[in-house]
Write a protein that holds these residues in place. Sequence first.
Motif, PDB file in Angstrom:
ATOM      1  N   ASP A  22      -1.308   4.444 -13.371  1.00  0.00           N
ATOM      2  CA  ASP A  22      -1.913   3.031 -13.367  1.00  0.00           C
ATOM      3  C   ASP A  22      -2.386   2.614 -14.180  1.00  0.00           C
ATOM      4  O   ASP A  22      -3.205   1.765 -13.089  1.00  0.00           O
ATOM      5  CB  ASP A  22      -2.432   3.383 -12.036  1.00  0.00           C
ATOM      6  N   ILE A  23      -2.168   2.782 -15.224  1.00  0.00           N
ATOM      7  CA  ILE A  23      -2.643   1.863 -16.085  1.00  0.00           C
ATOM      8  C   ILE A  23      -1.481   0.442 -16.828  1.00  0.00           C
ATOM      9  O   ILE A  23      -1.065   1.110 -17.787  1.00  0.00           O
ATOM     10  CB  ILE A  23      -3.254   2.413 -16.944  1.00  0.00           C
ATOM     11  N   ASN A  24      -1.587  -0.949 -16.292  1.00  0.00           N
ATOM     12  CA  ASN A  24      -0.815  -1.242 -16.469  1.00  0.00           C
ATOM     13  C   ASN A  24      -0.817  -2.758 -18.214  1.00  0.00           C
ATOM     14  O   ASN A  24      -2.410  -3.242 -18.180  1.00  0.00           O
ATOM     15  CB  ASN A  24      -0.914  -3.333 -15.759  1.00  0.00           C
ATOM     16  N   LEU A  25      -0.063  -2.114 -19.022  1.00  0.00           N
ATOM     17  CA  LEU A  25      -0.508  -2.627 -20.426  1.00  0.00           C
ATOM     18  C   LEU A  25       0.749  -3.922 -20.746  1.00  0.00           C
ATOM     19  O   LEU A  25       0.319  -4.111 -21.923  1.00  0.00           O
ATOM     20  CB  LEU A  25      -0.028  -0.974 -21.097  1.00  0.00           C
ATOM     21  N   PHE A  26       1.201  -4.028 -19.482  1.00  0.00           N
ATOM     22  CA  PHE A  26       2.592  -5.219 -20.267  1.00  0.00           C
ATOM     23  C   PHE A  26       1.575  -6.828 -19.849  1.00  0.00           C
ATOM     24  O   PHE A  26       1.739  -7.024 -20.460  1.00  0.00           O
ATOM     25  CB  PHE A  26       3.338  -5.252 -19.551  1.00  0.00           C
ATOM     26  N   ASP A  86      -4.009  -7.202 -26.046  1.00  0.00           N
ATOM     27  CA  ASP A  86      -4.153  -8.255 -27.661  1.00  0.00           C
ATOM     28  C   ASP A  86      -3.448  -7.928 -28.887  1.00  0.00           C
ATOM     29  O   ASP A  86      -2.644  -8.880 -29.408  1.00  0.00           O
ATOM     30  CB  ASP A  86      -5.641  -8.980 -27.635  1.00  0.00           C
ATOM     31  N   ARG A  87      -4.045  -6.556 -29.553  1.00  0.00           N
ATOM     32  CA  ARG A  87      -3.972  -6.003 -30.035  1.00  0.00           C
ATOM     33  C   ARG A  87      -2.305  -5.317 -30.129  1.00  0.00           C
ATOM     34  O   ARG A  87      -1.979  -4.112 -31.499  1.00  0.00           O
ATOM     35  CB  ARG A  87      -4.658  -4.837 -31.166  1.00  0.00           C
ATOM     36  N   GLU A 129      -2.313  -9.603 -19.660  1.00  0.00           N
ATOM     37  CA  GLU A 129      -3.724  -8.637 -19.391  1.00  0.00           C
ATOM     38  C   GLU A 129      -4.617  -9.114 -18.066  1.00  0.00           C
ATOM     39  O   GLU A 129      -5.378  -8.629 -17.954  1.00  0.00           O
ATOM     40  CB  GLU A 129      -4.597  -9.806 -20.302  1.00  0.00           C
ATOM     41  N   ASN A 130      -3.483  -9.413 -17.167  1.00  0.00           N
ATOM     42  CA  ASN A 130      -3.876  -9.950 -15.731  1.00  0.00           C
ATOM     43  C   ASN A 130      -3.758  -8.368 -14.878  1.00  0.00           C
ATOM     44  O   ASN A 130      -3.099  -7.645 -14.885  1.00  0.00           O
ATOM     45  CB  ASN A 130      -3.244 -10.296 -14.989  1.00  0.00           C
ATOM     46  N   LYS A 131      -5.058  -8.473 -14.228  1.00  0.00           N
ATOM     47  CA  LYS A 131      -5.275  -6.479 -13.745  1.00  0.00           C
ATOM     48  C   LYS A 131      -3.606  -7.036 -12.698  1.00  0.00           C
ATOM     49  O   LYS A 131      -3.455  -6.021 -11.339  1.00  0.00           O
ATOM     50  CB  LYS A 131      -6.436  -6.898 -13.031  1.00  0.00           C
ATOM     51  N   LEU A 158     -10.862  -2.502 -22.643  1.00  0.00           N
ATOM     52  CA  LEU A 158     -10.768  -2.009 -23.891  1.00  0.00           C
ATOM     53  C   LEU A 158      -8.749  -1.838 -23.336  1.00  0.00           C
ATOM     54  O   LEU A 158      -8.015  -1.993 -23.926  1.00  0.00           O
ATOM     55  CB  LEU A 158     -10.829  -0.547 -23.717  1.00  0.00           C
ATOM     56  N   ARG A 159      -8.530  -2.590 -22.062  1.00  0.00           N
ATOM     57  CA  ARG A 159      -7.130  -2.954 -21.913  1.00  0.00           C
ATOM     58  C   ARG A 159      -6.513  -3.743 -22.568  1.00  0.00           C
ATOM     59  O   ARG A 159      -5.431  -3.572 -23.224  1.00  0.00           O
ATOM     60  CB  ARG A 159      -6.922  -2.564 -20.379  1.00  0.00           C
TER      61      ARG A 159
END
Length: 152
Positions: free
Chosen positions: A144-148, A117-118, A150-152, A111-112
Amino acid sequence: MEAIRTDVDQGTDEATKVILKNVVKRKKKYDHYKSRHFISVYLTLGLAAVFLYYIYRTVLSPYSYSFYEMYEQFFVNPVNLLGTMILAAVYGSMLYFKKKMDKAEKEFHALRCEIVDRSKDLWKSESAWKNRHVVFQKMKDLYDINLFHENK
């Protein structure tokens, strides 16, 4: 959850808010199973150490002169069978929480990555696109959710 509503109102539509709530919910689910797995790993290791010490003191050390005597003494005492069953149950719970944690991590990461991507579709207007970094930073700071990336 209320922190998302007040911080996300800057140029996000209802669909984006729902997606962000879902990613927060999945992150919390992942963190829950991660902590349970962590506890079960150390509980398994601790119980295994205690049980092996007990077996050493009651079976291995006194009856080390004969393998048959060690084998017989291990199965004569019902505490040994109970300890083995408890250790197997704790180990099974560790594997269960590991499986659940991996599944929750996979769902959260999918989902992240979908949000990353979208992002052009979710923030369509020019003003929303310019302010999306504020929403991303709030998600990073609060949950602590990185949306910048795709990598963790």
